[in-house]
Design a protein around this motif. Structure first.
Motif, PDB file in Angstrom:
ATOM      1  N   ILE A 195      50.357 -64.283 -11.548  1.00 53.32           N
ATOM      2  CA  ILE A 195      50.856 -64.994 -10.366  1.00 53.32           C
ATOM      3  C   ILE A 195      52.374 -65.070 -10.364  1.00 53.32           C
ATOM      4  O   ILE A 195      53.027 -64.809  -9.339  1.00 53.32           O
ATOM      5  N   ASP A 196      52.979 -65.406 -11.500  1.00 50.43           N
ATOM      6  CA  ASP A 196      54.437 -65.530 -11.557  1.00 50.43           C
ATOM      7  C   ASP A 196      55.117 -64.197 -11.277  1.00 50.43           C
ATOM      8  O   ASP A 196      56.073 -64.126 -10.493  1.00 50.43           O
ATOM      9  N   SER A 197      54.640 -63.127 -11.913  1.00 50.43           N
ATOM     10  CA  SER A 197      55.255 -61.803 -11.721  1.00 50.43           C
ATOM     11  C   SER A 197      55.095 -61.325 -10.286  1.00 50.43           C
ATOM     12  O   SER A 197      56.045 -60.811  -9.669  1.00 50.43           O
ATOM     13  N   ALA A 198      53.882 -61.486  -9.733  1.00 54.31           N
ATOM     14  CA  ALA A 198      53.643 -61.058  -8.359  1.00 54.31           C
ATOM     15  C   ALA A 198      54.508 -61.841  -7.381  1.00 54.31           C
ATOM     16  O   ALA A 198      55.036 -61.279  -6.405  1.00 54.31           O
ATOM     17  N   THR A 199      54.682 -63.130  -7.647  1.00 52.10           N
ATOM     18  CA  THR A 199      55.499 -63.957  -6.758  1.00 52.10           C
ATOM     19  C   THR A 199      56.953 -63.525  -6.788  1.00 52.10           C
ATOM     20  O   THR A 199      57.596 -63.380  -5.740  1.00 52.10           O
ATOM     21  N   ARG A 200      57.498 -63.308  -7.985  1.00 51.56           N
ATOM     22  CA  ARG A 200      58.897 -62.883  -8.082  1.00 51.56           C
ATOM     23  C   ARG A 200      59.104 -61.523  -7.429  1.00 51.56           C
ATOM     24  O   ARG A 200      60.098 -61.312  -6.710  1.00 51.56           O
TER      25      ARG A 200
END
Length: 529
Positions: free
Chosen positions: A289-294
């Motif tokens: 989730i964090d990587s996709a969001t960034r």
């Protein structure tokens, strides 16, 4: 007959599996990827049988009408991304006779919506819409980007491919998200867009590309399930182990920007802030989730930031239309074609030459000429220009042609498009083959090139370079001397971008006035030496 029996047996097996509710996975089958991936958990059905509704055409959802308002400033459209309706719809039935309608294009229905909700934190306030291409206007000024999301094979007819090509050339951007890391969707996207842009090819974006740095600096990302997935034939390695590594995005360059972006691994479920359903697909590979969001925030900012450059670089080279006649004693801007992204800033050369014609008495031909080393006769071209964005390799015939050109008095100018490290490494490697023992050396600050037209003692660099190297005030050009004369000039920072006077976010190069003065000085120097 054997093949038919085999097909019928597989179909019967799938029906029995669905009827009994058994948890069986058929490796390598494209339909196994066709499951709901959104944030509302569907009825529990470990293995589902597909009804005949799969063969239906795309769902008849109309595109949301775009609001058209007249503004004096270039429009920031209210709508940024259109999610493309494509493929087929399917009805799944589980052992409890629960049915669920899903479609190729919308397996994660709220991915774009939730991404654009998150972009409000970087002050980008845009909307999205569902787009049916059969009635689409293909105008990037109204809708700058299109998203194809899915897991199964993407198929587009020739007319649609042509319309999408024109959309990208006019400044639009296409994003393809293999939402669960499916090899079927990923490989089909590569095939479609390599066909759409035969003059280019899908390339891996280097880690210093603006898309990885425009908002957040992204050097590493997390893949909860590892990255090596099987291909369509079942080949490959799948570890299922959490992995931290470099991001992987691929694209097709149109000018200096990424006109088509392909994500081999899933982004949408991360934008959706929900991994529950994608985790049930044991072969799925995706960003956390964090990587996709960034990555999503950077992507949205890139769409907005490079929209103007896309429009200006996509225009026909109008400056050269008046100079269709064969040049006589005029200066000709001859540019080398190569296997990398060679056409970085379309229209920039013409813009520089127009300024040179207006400000000086130098005779220039405004039509840029593309040259293929080893094939075209270089005898009439005392000047060659080489630029790029990524890796390239010269054949031995091309190396020898360039050696002959320089040995006969020609001058070569090399420019690093956007100032990226991958092209810099390629230039130094390939030019070592061309120049033999000659080396690039910094051009002395008092070199006569800096006074051939304008007196240049200091220059202005782009904001990224000013921040990284605040003490760098003078031009950084590298030269190579052959036979006692300056014959090769290399700018490791983008010189050409400033000729067109457009903003390029994260550019490592010169501001327009400095770029234009340096460019005109270089042409003047070449003509007087």
């Amino acid at each position: 007959m054997d093949k038919l029996c085999k097909t019928l047996n597989i179909s019967l097996l799938c029906f029995l599996i669905g009827l009994l509710g058994l948890n069986v996975h058929l490796d390598g089958a494209e339909k196994d990827w066709f499951i709901y991936l959104g944030d509302k958990k569907p009825p529990k059905a470990p293995q589902k049988s597909m009804s005949s509704a799969e063969a239906l055409p795309p769902l008849p959802l109309p595109a949301v009408p775009l609001r058209r308002t007249e503004r004096k400033k270039p429009p920031q459209p209210d709508y940024l991304i259109g999610k493309v309706i494509w493929g087929e719809a399917g009805t799944f039935v589980d052992s409890n006779q629960h049915t669920m309608e899903i479609a190729d294009w919308n397996l994660c229905p709220t991915d774009v919506q939730k991404l654009l909700e998150q972009t409000r934190q970087i002050e980008l306030f845009y909307h999205w819409s569902n787009i049916n291409l059969s009635g689409f206007h293909y105008d990037p000024k109204q809708l700058p980007a299109l998203l194809f999301s899915g897991v199964r094979t993407l198929r587009l007819d020739d007319q649609t491919i042509g319309s999408l090509r024109n959309y990208v050339l006019d400044g639009g951007m296409i994003v393809c998200d293999s939402i669960a890391g499916s090899p079927w969707f990923y490989e089909s996207c590569r095939e479609v867009f390599n066909k759409m842009f035969p003059e280019s090819r899908v390339r891996i974006l280097p880690l210093d590309h603006p898309l990885y740095h425009i908002i957040a600096d992204i050097g590493q990302v997390t893949y909860p399930r590892g990255r090596e997935i099987a291909d369509r034939e079942g080949n490959g390695r799948f570890t299922g182990v959490k992995e931290v590594g470099a991001p992987l995005l691929e694209g097709v360059y149109v000018g200096s920007r990424v006109g088509v972006l392909i994500s081999k691994y899933g982004l949408g479920c991360g934008w959706n802030q929900n991994m529950e359903n994608v985790q049930t697909l044991k072969q799925a590979v995706y960003f956390d989730i964090d990587s996709a969001t960034r990555l999503g925030l950077n992507l949205a900012a890139y769409m907005v930031g490079y929209a103007e450059a896309g429009v200006l670089e996509g225009r026909a080279e109008v400056f050269g239309l008046a100079d269709q006649r064969p040049p006589t004693d005029e200066f000709v801007f001859a540019q080398i074609k190569h296997g990398g992204g060679w056409n970085v800033h379309p229209n920039s050369a013409g813009a520089l030459l127009m300024k040179l014609r207006r400000l000086t008495s130098v005779r220039v031909n405004l039509k840029r000429t593309a040259i293929t080393l080893g094939k075209d006769d270089l005898a009439d071209y005392p000047f060659l220009y080489l630029t790029g964005l990524d890796d390239f390799v010269l054949s031995q015939a091309e190396v020898e042609a360039l050696q002959r050109f320089l040995g006969q008095g020609g001058f070569l100018l090399i420019n690093n498009g956007l100032g990226l490290s991958t092209f810099d490494q390629a230039v130094r490697r390939e030019m070592a083959r061309v120049m033999g023992g000659a080396q690039f050396e910094p051009l002395p600050e008092r070199h006569e090139l800096y006074g051939s037209l304008f007196e240049i003692k200091e220059v202005q660099y782009s904001p990224v370079l000013r921040k990284a190297m605040p003490d760098m005030k003078t031009p950084k050009l590298l030269g190579a001397t052959l036979g006692g004369e300056l014959k090769v000039l290399y700018s490791p920072y983008d010189l050409e971008a400033g000729w067109l006077e457009v903003y390029y976010p994260m550019l490592r190069g010169y501001e327009p006035l400095s770029a234009q003065q340096l460019g005109m000085n270089i042409v003047t120097y070449i003509l007087t030496h």
